[in-house]
Enzyme design. Sequence first.
Site, PDB file in Angstrom:
ATOM      1  N   GLY A 293       0.153  24.577  17.733  1.00 42.22           N
ATOM      2  CA  GLY A 293      -0.824  24.969  16.716  1.00 42.22           C
ATOM      3  C   GLY A 293      -0.180  25.853  15.666  1.00 42.22           C
TER       4      GLY A 293
ATOM      5  N   ALA B 198      -4.031  28.399  16.990  1.00 43.61           N
ATOM      6  CA  ALA B 198      -2.938  28.317  16.000  1.00 43.61           C
ATOM      7  C   ALA B 198      -1.960  29.474  16.100  1.00 43.61           C
ATOM      8  CB  ALA B 198      -3.537  28.266  14.597  1.00 43.61           C
ATOM      9  N   ASN B 199      -2.132  30.352  17.099  1.00 45.08           N
ATOM     10  CA  ASN B 199      -1.220  31.495  17.190  1.00 45.08           C
ATOM     11  C   ASN B 199       0.004  31.208  18.043  1.00 45.08           C
ATOM     12  OD1 ASN B 199      -3.398  31.671  19.352  1.00 45.08           O
ATOM     13  ND2 ASN B 199      -1.880  33.072  20.156  1.00 45.08           N
ATOM     14  N   SER B 200       0.066  30.022  18.654  1.00 48.05           N
ATOM     15  CA  SER B 200       1.146  29.762  19.603  1.00 48.05           C
ATOM     16  C   SER B 200       1.528  28.284  19.586  1.00 48.05           C
ATOM     17  CB  SER B 200       0.640  30.157  21.010  1.00 48.05           C
ATOM     18  OG  SER B 200       1.542  29.770  22.003  1.00 48.05           O
TER      19      SER B 200
ATOM     20  N   TYR C 171      -6.750  19.172  34.599  1.00 45.79           N
ATOM     21  CA  TYR C 171      -6.105  19.131  33.269  1.00 45.79           C
ATOM     22  C   TYR C 171      -6.120  17.692  32.755  1.00 45.79           C
ATOM     23  CZ  TYR C 171      -2.675  19.439  29.530  1.00 45.79           C
ATOM     24  OH  TYR C 171      -2.053  19.355  28.296  1.00 45.79           O
TER      25      TYR C 171
HETATM   26  N1  LIG Z   1       3.434  21.725  25.476  1.00 43.83           N
HETATM   27  C1  LIG Z   1       3.376  20.477  25.924  1.00 43.83           C
HETATM   28  O1  LIG Z   1       4.339  19.940  26.502  1.00 43.83           O
HETATM   29  C2  LIG Z   1       2.115  19.673  25.737  1.00 43.83           C
HETATM   30  C3  LIG Z   1       2.102  18.354  26.209  1.00 43.83           C
HETATM   31  C4  LIG Z   1       0.942  17.597  26.054  1.00 43.83           C
HETATM   32  C5  LIG Z   1      -0.155  18.149  25.432  1.00 43.83           C
HETATM   33  N2  LIG Z   1      -0.131  19.432  24.998  1.00 43.83           N
HETATM   34  C6  LIG Z   1      -1.343  19.971  24.361  1.00 43.83           C
HETATM   35  O2  LIG Z   1      -0.988  20.654  23.182  1.00 43.83           O
HETATM   36  C7  LIG Z   1      -1.975  21.631  22.866  1.00 43.83           C
HETATM   37  C8  LIG Z   1      -1.297  22.912  22.431  1.00 43.83           C
HETATM   38  O3  LIG Z   1      -0.623  23.478  23.525  1.00 43.83           O
HETATM   39  P1  LIG Z   1       0.773  24.238  23.403  1.00 43.83           P
HETATM   40  O4  LIG Z   1       1.751  23.446  24.161  1.00 43.83           O
HETATM   41  O5  LIG Z   1       1.049  24.607  22.005  1.00 43.83           O
HETATM   42  O6  LIG Z   1       0.456  25.539  24.299  1.00 43.83           O
HETATM   43  P2  LIG Z   1       0.349  27.083  23.946  1.00 43.83           P
HETATM   44  O7  LIG Z   1       1.586  27.564  23.292  1.00 43.83           O
HETATM   45  O8  LIG Z   1      -0.080  27.727  25.205  1.00 43.83           O
HETATM   46  O9  LIG Z   1      -0.843  27.138  22.900  1.00 43.83           O
HETATM   47  C9  LIG Z   1      -2.161  26.934  23.329  1.00 43.83           C
HETATM   48  C10 LIG Z   1      -3.097  27.637  22.365  1.00 43.83           C
HETATM   49  O10 LIG Z   1      -4.432  27.455  22.845  1.00 43.83           O
HETATM   50  C11 LIG Z   1      -5.069  28.725  22.826  1.00 43.83           C
HETATM   51  N3  LIG Z   1      -6.178  28.828  23.758  1.00 43.83           N
HETATM   52  C12 LIG Z   1      -6.172  28.766  25.105  1.00 43.83           C
HETATM   53  N4  LIG Z   1      -7.394  28.996  25.584  1.00 43.83           N
HETATM   54  C13 LIG Z   1      -8.212  29.209  24.514  1.00 43.83           C
HETATM   55  C14 LIG Z   1      -9.571  29.551  24.351  1.00 43.83           C
HETATM   56  N5  LIG Z   1     -10.381  29.751  25.400  1.00 43.83           N
HETATM   57  N6  LIG Z   1     -10.066  29.671  23.113  1.00 43.83           N
HETATM   58  C15 LIG Z   1      -9.268  29.521  22.030  1.00 43.83           C
HETATM   59  N7  LIG Z   1      -7.964  29.239  22.117  1.00 43.83           N
HETATM   60  C16 LIG Z   1      -7.439  29.102  23.353  1.00 43.83           C
HETATM   61  C17 LIG Z   1      -3.973  29.708  23.170  1.00 43.83           C
HETATM   62  O11 LIG Z   1      -4.365  31.018  22.822  1.00 43.83           O
HETATM   63  P3  LIG Z   1      -3.635  32.296  23.510  1.00 43.83           P
HETATM   64  O12 LIG Z   1      -2.264  32.368  22.922  1.00 43.83           O
HETATM   65  O13 LIG Z   1      -4.512  33.438  23.100  1.00 43.83           O
HETATM   66  O14 LIG Z   1      -3.613  32.054  24.976  1.00 43.83           O
HETATM   67  C18 LIG Z   1      -2.857  29.150  22.295  1.00 43.83           C
HETATM   68  O15 LIG Z   1      -3.013  29.589  20.980  1.00 43.83           O
HETATM   69  C19 LIG Z   1      -2.861  21.751  24.097  1.00 43.83           C
HETATM   70  O16 LIG Z   1      -4.077  21.066  23.878  1.00 43.83           O
HETATM   71  C20 LIG Z   1      -2.071  21.035  25.186  1.00 43.83           C
HETATM   72  O17 LIG Z   1      -2.913  20.458  26.163  1.00 43.83           O
HETATM   73  C21 LIG Z   1       0.983  20.211  25.124  1.00 43.83           C
END
Ligand SMILES: NC(=O)c1ccc[n+]([C@@H]2O[C@H](COP(=O)([O-])OP(=O)(O)OC[C@H]3O[C@@H](n4cnc5c(N)ncnc54)[C@H](OP(=O)(O)O)[C@@H]3O)[C@@H](O)[C@H]2O)c1
Length: 354
Positions: free
Chosen positions: A80, A75-77, A235
Amino acid sequence: MRLGGRSLTQPRAQPCAHAGRSAAGPAAMAPAALTAALLGGGLLLAAWRWLRAAARRGAGAGASMRGKTVIITGANSGLGRAAATELLRMKARVIMGCRDRARAERAAREIRAELGEREAAEGGGELVVRELDLASLRSVRAFCHRVLQEEPRLDVLINNAGIFQCPYMKTEDGFEMQFGVNHLGHFLLTNLLLGLLKNSAPSRIVVVSSKLYKYGEINFEDLNSDISYNKSFCYSRSKLANILFARELARRLEGTGVTVNSLHPGIVRTNLGRHVNIPLLAKPLFNLVSWAFFKTPLEGAQTSIYLASSPDVEGVSGKYFGDCKEEELLPKAMDDLVARKLWDISEVMVGLLK
Ligand SMILES: NC(=O)c1ccc[n+]([C@@H]2O[C@H](COP(=O)([O-])OP(=O)(O)OC[C@H]3O[C@@H](n4cnc5c(N)ncnc54)[C@H](OP(=O)(O)O)[C@@H]3O)[C@@H](O)[C@H]2O)c1
């Protein structure tokens, strides 16, 4: 350098016999026309983005989450964090499950500041940071232990955290990183919190998957990628596992009042691509394209917020959503035999079943 046999330093052949005669005319007009076109295009793009954003906002508009507790992983990025902000705005008690305490505390401070004093004064919502590293089964167990000790209820669990196309790495327990974090970590987390979710029913589980599941397969003979590793495939496999998990869990939870749905957020401008190398020179272009055409985190989080809070999906379970609407899945994501086999193997991998 030569192009098509003509040196770039040589003047172009004049396409028209009159060119160059009406001295000030076209030559002076060109920069003005270009500026006007750029300005017009920019304005149109900005207006289109604004309209698109307005249409996509407000999945939880009007809904109150007062008195409800929500856990959001990662939830920090990105998505989330946007979901945490909106659910806090809706007065939920939001538990941010994050692997890095400093990053999470900073995000929490920024979210509180963003919502401002007026919202805080209204009271109701609360933001809590808890450490959760999904790449460590020990950390998942410790997080759940604390939640079960401290929280009298859990209304919504949003399995959102994710890692995308990283180089070959292993979790603390020796699992391939993307399968380990995106699927196995959340698998254990959800199972350990199921009792609390059932006791708080009606309650909801939201699983953030991706359309890229289409390119994955559950290759049982090499789930840990010991034989071969392809970061895109892994992935996609983990995101296919998210959907199969959500469907199998929905089947197991029938009649309990706990619903489970999965979703894809679209293409969103977040930090997810941190392991993807974009050549330095292509970065400005990528930034421009992503600004223009990708969703913002708030737009991307709308389906998560909708599934977590909307009365429209009360009692709906085992479905897959995009843009707050149910969507069809490919047959590979609806294969119940594969889903059951994956469940059984996951139980053993995370130590739920010896
Ligand atoms: N962005 C897109 O276009 C997109 C498209 C399809 C699906 N998604 C899905 O959306 C979800 C959120 O992604 P996002 O796009 O918001 O990316 P993001 O900004 O990188 O956020 C991902 C989050 O997951 C955390 N994380 C990664 N590894 C972890 C671990 N081992 N334990 C706990 N937390 C962990 C990260 O923490 P840190 O900040 O500490 O690394 C960050 O808070 C993901 O499941 C992704 O597969 C995203």
